[in-house]
Each structure stands twice: as structure tokens, then as C-alpha cells.
Design an enzyme around this catalytic site. Structure first.
Site, PDB file in Angstrom:
ATOM      1  N   ASP A   8       0.860  -1.179   0.000  1.00  0.00           N
ATOM      2  CA  ASP A   8       0.000   0.000   0.000  1.00  0.00           C
ATOM      3  C   ASP A   8       0.908   1.246   0.000  1.00  0.00           C
ATOM      4  O   ASP A   8       2.076   1.163   0.382  1.00  0.00           O
ATOM      5  CB  ASP A   8      -0.869  -0.050   1.264  1.00  0.00           C
ATOM      6  N   ASP A  10      -0.265   5.110   0.654  1.00  0.00           N
ATOM      7  CA  ASP A  10      -0.533   6.188   1.617  1.00  0.00           C
ATOM      8  C   ASP A  10      -0.496   5.611   3.035  1.00  0.00           C
ATOM      9  O   ASP A  10      -1.166   4.628   3.332  1.00  0.00           O
ATOM     10  CB  ASP A  10      -1.895   6.832   1.326  1.00  0.00           C
TER      11      ASP A  10
HETATM   12 MG   LIG Z   1      -2.931   3.233   3.264  1.00  0.00          MG
END
Ligand SMILES: [Mg+2]
Length: 261
Positions: A8, A10
Site C-alpha cells: 500500500d 498512503d
Molecule cells: Mg494506506
């Protein structure tokens, strides 16, 4: 046996516009050691090239083979379900270009699908049109159901809010293609060319990255550099295989990697 990572972005690599400490070194190590990885983001706003440019600005050098977005997962899903299908889109460049690349025709009347992504440039008039299309029989797809971060100045409303608005107006529940949906969790793994037993997810959000990974039978690493807070982890019915403060703390090989074969 090959082992690879779905990562992932962010809350894992950056927070807003700022690099999370050590994330650049972490990615460089993966590249240097030849460990397969791809970024896996629910944000459908940006194209792969825009994602690559943002990462480059943070000192991380990757190419198109390292970026998998919910826009790509959505486009692949629609083209599998309905080759040469049609869609009315509330979204931005990443979603529009992915759908186009997968042979979905973008239309303004009688679409087979209404597809919702993150965006700031659609109007309530367009939302109303989408509502009418769904009431007339179009299928409603949302690229993800990520909540708003509820911070002033954030760059979009949070797609959970726009999805809820359309669901309320139509009485129809959206089909979600992004994390934790198996649609994206599976197609991201295939994009990277891995088997289930070869896949580890790294993320900062229990409800998307970790839940999605656990449900697919992947190994999971939760980093505490983003949304998840250690104090609340006990409330969840599932748990990650490893918890670290950030990617900077992750050492290879991971304990569950069988390096002998
Ligand atoms: Mg995230």
C-alpha cells in the site's frame, strides 16, 4: 520459491506529500535484491505515470510494472464481465484511461455500468444523471469505499461519502472492486505473477489491506505509520502476521519465507 510483496502507499510509503522515514531505502533494497513487488493503491484518481512521478519526487524510482490501482482492477473486472461494455464514469484520469485501455466505451446515455471513483470535478448534476441511470437499470460499481480522513484541506471528499450519496438516492448498494474486495486483491497478485502462498501484503489499514490479505490467504504486515493504531487492534476479528512501526523496521528474508526451495 519466489516471494513477493503487495505494498500500500498512503500511510506506508508517504503521508500526504511527505515521505515516511526509510521508505525510499526500503524500496531500493527490494529493487537491489530482486524481490518482486508492486504498489497497490485504492486511489483511482491518478494514472500509473502520475503515481510514478509522485514517487520520483519523493526519491523512489519505479516503473509501470510496480503500480496497480483500483482503477486498473476495476477496468480489468469490467472487461472480463462485459468485453466491450459501456460505462458512465464519475471519476478522474486514472479511472478514465484504465477503462479506455480495457476496451470499455465511455458514454453519457444508457450505460451498462455507472462507475464511481475519487474525484473533484464531477458535479451534482452528473451525480443526478448517474442516479437516474442506475434507477433505469445500470449496474453500480465503486472503485473503493475508503472513508474520508476527516482532515481539513484533504484533496477529495472520501469516496465512501459519494458512494453513500448514490446508494441512498437509488436504494442500490454499490459493488466494490478495490481493497479489500477479492477482485483487486486477486488481480494485484496476478499482476505481479505470484501464487497465493508467495504473496505478502504490507499496509497501514486493517479494514482494507489487512482484511483483504487475510481473506485471500496472503501473509500480512501492518505498519503503524498510517491509519491503524495499536490500541484498537484488539477489536478486530482478524490479525496481521506481523506488526511494525514502519517499513524501515522490516528485515528480509521474512520469517515465513521459505528460502530453501
Ligand atoms: Mg494506506
Amino acid at each position: 520459491m519466489r516471494q513477493g510483496l503487495l505494498i500500500d502507499m498512503d500511510g506506508v510509503i508517504y503521508s500526504g506529500e511527505e515521505l515516511i522515514f526509510g521508505a525510499d531505502k526500503f524500496i531500493k533494497k527490494l529493487t537491489d535484491d530482486g524481490i518482486p513487488f508492486t504498489f497497490m493503491t485504492n486511489n483511482s484518481q491518478r494514472t500509473s505515470l502520475e503515481v510514478i512521478r509522485k514517487l520520483k519526487g519523493l526519491g523512489i524510482k519505479v516503473d509501470k510494472s510496480h503500480v496497480y490501482t483500483s482503477a486498473m482492477a476495476t477496468a480489468k473486472f469490467l472487461s472480463d464481465q462485459s468485453p466491450n461494455g459501456t460505462a458512465y464514469v464519475l471519476g478522474e484520469g486514472g479511472l478514465l484511461s484504465s477503462l479506455h485501455e480495457h476496451g470499455i466505451t465511455l458514454v453519457n446515455t444508457d450505460p451498462e455500468y455507472v462507475v464511481l471513483g475519487e474525484g473533484r470535478n464531477f458535479t451534482l448534476e452528473m451525480v443526478q444523471r448517474a442516479v437516474d441511470m442506475i434507477l433505469a437499470g445500470a449496474k453500480f460499481i465503486t472503485t473503493n469505499r475508503d472513508p474520508s480522513p476527516k482532515k481539513p484541506g484533504w484533496n477529495n471528499l472520501g469516496i465512501a461519502a459519494t458512494t453513500a450519496m448514490i446508494e441512498e438516492a437509488t436504494g442500490i448498494k454499490a459493488f466494490v472492486t478495490g481493497k479489500p474486495s477479492p477482485v483487486m486483491m486477486r488481480s494485484a497478485r496476478k499482476f505481479l505473477g505470484l501464487e497465493t502462498s508467495e504473496t505478502t501484503v504490507i499496509g497501514d489499514t486493517m479494514e482494507t489491506d489487512i482484511q483483504g490479505g487475510v481473506q485471500m490467504g496472503y501473509k500480512t504486515i501492518l505498519v503503524l505509520s498510517g491509519i491503524a493504531k495499536k490500541e484498537t487492534l484488539g477489536h478486530y476479528a482478524f490479525k496481521p502476521d506481523m506488526i511494525t512501526s514502519s517499513v524501515d523496521e522490516i528485515k528480509f528474508p521474512l520469517t515465513w519465507w521459505n528460502t530453501k526451495k
